[in-house]
Design a protein around this motif. Structure first.
Motif, PDB file in Angstrom:
ATOM      1  N   THR A 195       0.827  -1.211   0.000  1.00 52.13           N
ATOM      2  CA  THR A 195       0.000   0.000   0.000  1.00 52.13           C
ATOM      3  C   THR A 195       0.857   1.256   0.000  1.00 52.13           C
ATOM      4  O   THR A 195       0.617   2.190  -0.779  1.00 52.13           O
ATOM      5  CB  THR A 195      -0.941   0.006   1.215  1.00 52.13           C
ATOM      6  N   LEU A 196       1.872   1.297   0.855  1.00 49.44           N
ATOM      7  CA  LEU A 196       2.748   2.468   0.906  1.00 49.44           C
ATOM      8  C   LEU A 196       3.516   2.641  -0.403  1.00 49.44           C
ATOM      9  O   LEU A 196       3.705   3.759  -0.888  1.00 49.44           O
ATOM     10  CB  LEU A 196       3.712   2.353   2.082  1.00 49.44           C
ATOM     11  N   SER A 197       3.945   1.524  -0.978  1.00 52.98           N
ATOM     12  CA  SER A 197       4.634   1.599  -2.269  1.00 52.98           C
ATOM     13  C   SER A 197       3.704   2.127  -3.347  1.00 52.98           C
ATOM     14  O   SER A 197       4.113   2.931  -4.202  1.00 52.98           O
ATOM     15  CB  SER A 197       5.160   0.208  -2.667  1.00 52.98           C
ATOM     16  N   ASP A 198       2.446   1.697  -3.314  1.00 58.32           N
ATOM     17  CA  ASP A 198       1.473   2.173  -4.296  1.00 58.32           C
ATOM     18  C   ASP A 198       1.222   3.677  -4.153  1.00 58.32           C
ATOM     19  O   ASP A 198       1.010   4.381  -5.144  1.00 58.32           O
ATOM     20  CB  ASP A 198       0.161   1.401  -4.157  1.00 58.32           C
ATOM     21  N   VAL A 199       1.228   4.169  -2.906  1.00 60.28           N
ATOM     22  CA  VAL A 199       1.071   5.609  -2.684  1.00 60.28           C
ATOM     23  C   VAL A 199       2.246   6.365  -3.297  1.00 60.28           C
ATOM     24  O   VAL A 199       2.061   7.385  -3.988  1.00 60.28           O
ATOM     25  CB  VAL A 199       0.966   5.932  -1.179  1.00 60.28           C
ATOM     26  N   LEU A 200       3.461   5.883  -3.064  1.00 56.62           N
ATOM     27  CA  LEU A 200       4.642   6.547  -3.620  1.00 56.62           C
ATOM     28  C   LEU A 200       4.628   6.508  -5.147  1.00 56.62           C
ATOM     29  O   LEU A 200       5.000   7.486  -5.806  1.00 56.62           O
ATOM     30  CB  LEU A 200       5.914   5.881  -3.081  1.00 56.62           C
ATOM     31  N   ARG A 201       4.183   5.391  -5.707  1.00 55.90           N
ATOM     32  CA  ARG A 201       4.072   5.311  -7.163  1.00 55.90           C
ATOM     33  C   ARG A 201       3.036   6.294  -7.692  1.00 55.90           C
ATOM     34  O   ARG A 201       3.223   6.902  -8.750  1.00 55.90           O
ATOM     35  CB  ARG A 201       3.745   3.875  -7.595  1.00 55.90           C
ATOM     36  N   HIS A 202       1.936   6.442  -6.956  1.00 55.82           N
ATOM     37  CA  HIS A 202       0.911   7.405  -7.356  1.00 55.82           C
ATOM     38  C   HIS A 202       1.488   8.819  -7.380  1.00 55.82           C
ATOM     39  O   HIS A 202       1.264   9.570  -8.341  1.00 55.82           O
ATOM     40  CB  HIS A 202      -0.275   7.347  -6.382  1.00 55.82           C
ATOM     41  N   ILE A 203       2.224   9.174  -6.336  1.00 53.84           N
ATOM     42  CA  ILE A 203       2.828  10.512  -6.275  1.00 53.84           C
ATOM     43  C   ILE A 203       3.824  10.687  -7.419  1.00 53.84           C
ATOM     44  O   ILE A 203       3.824  11.711  -8.115  1.00 53.84           O
ATOM     45  CB  ILE A 203       3.502  10.737  -4.911  1.00 53.84           C
ATOM     46  N   ARG A 204       4.678   9.676  -7.617  1.00 52.36           N
ATOM     47  CA  ARG A 204       5.669   9.747  -8.706  1.00 52.36           C
ATOM     48  C   ARG A 204       5.002   9.937 -10.058  1.00 52.36           C
ATOM     49  O   ARG A 204       5.373  10.830 -10.838  1.00 52.36           O
ATOM     50  CB  ARG A 204       6.496   8.456  -8.724  1.00 52.36           C
ATOM     51  N   ASP A 205       4.000   9.115 -10.343  1.00 51.18           N
ATOM     52  CA  ASP A 205       3.348   9.177 -11.648  1.00 51.18           C
ATOM     53  C   ASP A 205       2.593  10.492 -11.842  1.00 51.18           C
ATOM     54  O   ASP A 205       2.579  11.054 -12.936  1.00 51.18           O
ATOM     55  CB  ASP A 205       2.386   7.998 -11.810  1.00 51.18           C
ATOM     56  N   ARG A 206       1.974  10.974 -10.776  1.00 48.02           N
ATOM     57  CA  ARG A 206       1.230  12.232 -10.879  1.00 48.02           C
ATOM     58  C   ARG A 206       2.169  13.399 -11.136  1.00 48.02           C
ATOM     59  O   ARG A 206       1.894  14.260 -11.986  1.00 48.02           O
ATOM     60  CB  ARG A 206       0.419  12.466  -9.596  1.00 48.02           C
ATOM     61  N   LEU A 207       3.287  13.443 -10.412  1.00 52.81           N
ATOM     62  CA  LEU A 207       4.234  14.536 -10.610  1.00 52.81           C
ATOM     63  C   LEU A 207       4.883  14.456 -11.992  1.00 52.81           C
ATOM     64  O   LEU A 207       5.129  15.489 -12.637  1.00 52.81           O
ATOM     65  CB  LEU A 207       5.299  14.509  -9.518  1.00 52.81           C
ATOM     66  N   THR A 208       5.160  13.248 -12.458  1.00 51.79           N
ATOM     67  CA  THR A 208       5.724  13.076 -13.803  1.00 51.79           C
ATOM     68  C   THR A 208       4.749  13.575 -14.856  1.00 51.79           C
ATOM     69  O   THR A 208       5.132  14.297 -15.794  1.00 51.79           O
ATOM     70  CB  THR A 208       6.058  11.598 -14.053  1.00 51.79           C
ATOM     71  N   ARG A 209       3.482  13.223 -14.697  1.00 54.77           N
ATOM     72  CA  ARG A 209       2.463  13.662 -15.652  1.00 54.77           C
ATOM     73  C   ARG A 209       2.337  15.184 -15.658  1.00 54.77           C
ATOM     74  O   ARG A 209       2.252  15.818 -16.716  1.00 54.77           O
ATOM     75  CB  ARG A 209       1.116  13.026 -15.314  1.00 54.77           C
ATOM     76  N   LEU A 210       2.325  15.771 -14.467  1.00 57.06           N
ATOM     77  CA  LEU A 210       2.211  17.228 -14.370  1.00 57.06           C
ATOM     78  C   LEU A 210       3.426  17.921 -14.989  1.00 57.06           C
ATOM     79  O   LEU A 210       3.297  18.948 -15.651  1.00 57.06           O
ATOM     80  CB  LEU A 210       2.061  17.654 -12.908  1.00 57.06           C
ATOM     81  N   ALA A 211       4.601  17.338 -14.777  1.00 56.15           N
ATOM     82  CA  ALA A 211       5.811  17.926 -15.342  1.00 56.15           C
ATOM     83  C   ALA A 211       5.806  17.857 -16.863  1.00 56.15           C
ATOM     84  O   ALA A 211       6.268  18.779 -17.542  1.00 56.15           O
ATOM     85  CB  ALA A 211       7.044  17.211 -14.785  1.00 56.15           C
ATOM     86  N   GLU A 212       5.275  16.765 -17.398  1.00 59.03           N
ATOM     87  CA  GLU A 212       5.269  16.576 -18.850  1.00 59.03           C
ATOM     88  C   GLU A 212       4.156  17.355 -19.537  1.00 59.03           C
ATOM     89  O   GLU A 212       4.349  17.909 -20.621  1.00 59.03           O
ATOM     90  CB  GLU A 212       5.122  15.086 -19.166  1.00 59.03           C
ATOM     91  N   GLU A 213       2.986  17.414 -18.918  1.00 60.03           N
ATOM     92  CA  GLU A 213       1.830  18.032 -19.567  1.00 60.03           C
ATOM     93  C   GLU A 213       1.625  19.477 -19.155  1.00 60.03           C
ATOM     94  O   GLU A 213       0.912  20.222 -19.838  1.00 60.03           O
ATOM     95  CB  GLU A 213       0.565  17.228 -19.253  1.00 60.03           C
ATOM     96  N   GLY A 214       2.224  19.860 -18.052  1.00 58.21           N
ATOM     97  CA  GLY A 214       2.058  21.222 -17.567  1.00 58.21           C
ATOM     98  C   GLY A 214       0.980  21.306 -16.506  1.00 58.21           C
ATOM     99  O   GLY A 214      -0.124  20.796 -16.678  1.00 58.21           O
ATOM    100  N   ILE A 215       1.298  21.925 -15.406  1.00 60.06           N
ATOM    101  CA  ILE A 215       0.369  22.027 -14.283  1.00 60.06           C
ATOM    102  C   ILE A 215      -0.898  22.756 -14.677  1.00 60.06           C
ATOM    103  O   ILE A 215      -2.010  22.360 -14.324  1.00 60.06           O
ATOM    104  CB  ILE A 215       1.056  22.740 -13.097  1.00 60.06           C
ATOM    105  N   TRP A 216      -0.755  23.838 -15.417  1.00 62.85           N
ATOM    106  CA  TRP A 216      -1.916  24.665 -15.717  1.00 62.85           C
ATOM    107  C   TRP A 216      -2.867  23.996 -16.684  1.00 62.85           C
ATOM    108  O   TRP A 216      -4.046  24.314 -16.724  1.00 62.85           O
ATOM    109  CB  TRP A 216      -1.468  26.009 -16.298  1.00 62.85           C
ATOM    110  N   ARG A 217      -2.384  23.067 -17.469  1.00 60.80           N
ATOM    111  CA  ARG A 217      -3.255  22.406 -18.438  1.00 60.80           C
ATOM    112  C   ARG A 217      -4.189  21.398 -17.785  1.00 60.80           C
ATOM    113  O   ARG A 217      -5.305  21.188 -18.246  1.00 60.80           O
ATOM    114  CB  ARG A 217      -2.411  21.691 -19.503  1.00 60.80           C
ATOM    115  N   ARG A 218      -3.708  20.733 -16.776  1.00 58.39           N
ATOM    116  CA  ARG A 218      -4.476  19.639 -16.202  1.00 58.39           C
ATOM    117  C   ARG A 218      -5.081  19.943 -14.842  1.00 58.39           C
ATOM    118  O   ARG A 218      -6.145  19.477 -14.505  1.00 58.39           O
ATOM    119  CB  ARG A 218      -3.579  18.387 -16.068  1.00 58.39           C
ATOM    120  N   GLU A 219      -4.385  20.702 -14.019  1.00 56.12           N
ATOM    121  CA  GLU A 219      -4.854  20.928 -12.652  1.00 56.12           C
ATOM    122  C   GLU A 219      -4.557  22.362 -12.227  1.00 56.12           C
ATOM    123  O   GLU A 219      -3.550  22.942 -12.627  1.00 56.12           O
ATOM    124  CB  GLU A 219      -4.172  19.962 -11.678  1.00 56.12           C
TER     125      GLU A 219
END
Length: 261
Positions: free
Chosen positions: A233-257
């Motif tokens: 569960t804790l690993s899944d949380v860290l993966r969620h944070i990693r993937d979310r930050l990667t997505r935001l970095a690639e797509e741009g914060i203002w575009r998605r959230e």
């Protein structure tokens, strides 16, 4: 409390900050509780300020274990009392648990005020006013517990908790559940079940789950607990944070959230 217009984009976040500040001024929350709340809020930003699947999974297991417990106890500190007093009482009733006030910065006045607040929200007996036992190996004021509460408990829910007490309770043989927005904290890593979510979202959902699951047979509840893996569960949380930050970095914060401010 400062009036916050509901049109403010950070209305709920600011409202909970004000609740913590107001509770500090009333002598319920310690000054250090403001720092703890801010740290948790930072991690809430990282997960997206919503209940994610690993948290939902952990909540279901936590409720199952509380329903299976012979003597469950929910621990209450100043921040919990400030943010979710009514929900704490409702959750205790839903899983038939005792309530016990336990504080790191303990004063008898703070304990009495928190107990009174819980009773204002419908609590019957509130333990912790006259602790007679001491958790082995724990020198802080948090080591003081009620012999008819945490000392006797088989399952303890310790939200917004210090890692040293979580570890000490585990050493005592207690099954420990925590609510902690920081998946890297010692509490999160030492507990048997860690709910990485904001307590203002977690407790209402746990109350719903308790009402849904109270009619489950014992074998079904035991299966839910047995199949759970907190490290995963804790690993899944860290993966969620990693993937979310990667997505935001690639797509741009203002575009998605909307940018958190």
């Amino acid at each position: 409390m400062v009036r916050i217009p509901k049109s403010h984009p950070r209305y709920w976040s600011l409202l909970y900050r004000e609740k913590i500040i107001e509770s500090m001024e009333e002598g319920i929350t310690a000054k250090a509780g403001l720092i703890a709340h801010g740290r948790g809020e930072a991690f809430d930003y990282l997960i997206g300020e919503r209940t994610i699947e690993p948290a939902e999974r952990a909540m279901k297991v936590a409720v199952a274990k509380l329903l299976l417990a012979e003597y469950p106890v929910i621990s209450v500190n100043g921040n919990v009392a400030a943010l979710v007093p009514r929900e704490t009482v409702e959750l205790a009733k839903a899983v038939n648990a005792k309530l016990e006030v336990n504080l790191f910065y303990r004063t008898e006045e703070r304990v009495r005020k928190i107990a009174a607040l819980l009773k204002e929200h419908g609590a019957g007996e509130v333990l912790g006013l006259n602790p007679t036992k001491k958790i082995p190996g724990l020198e802080s004021e948090r080591g003081k517990v009620d012999e008819n509460g945490i000392w006797k408990a088989d399952v303890v829910l310790v939200p917004l908790e210090d890692g040293d007490r979580t570890e000490a309770l585990v050493r005592m043989g207690k099954f420990v559940i925590t609510v902690d927005l920081n998946p890297l904290s010692r509490s999160a890593r030492m507990a048997h079940v860690t709910i990485v979510d904001n307590i203002v979202r977690a407790y209402p959902r746990m109350i719903e789950l308790a009402r849904e699951m109270r009619d489950y047979d014992r074998k079904e509840l035991e299966k839910i607990v047995k199949e759970y893996d907190n490290e995963r569960t804790l690993s899944d949380v860290l993966r969620h944070i990693r993937d979310r930050l990667t997505r935001l970095a690639e797509e741009g914060i203002w575009r998605r959230e909307r940018l958190v401010t």
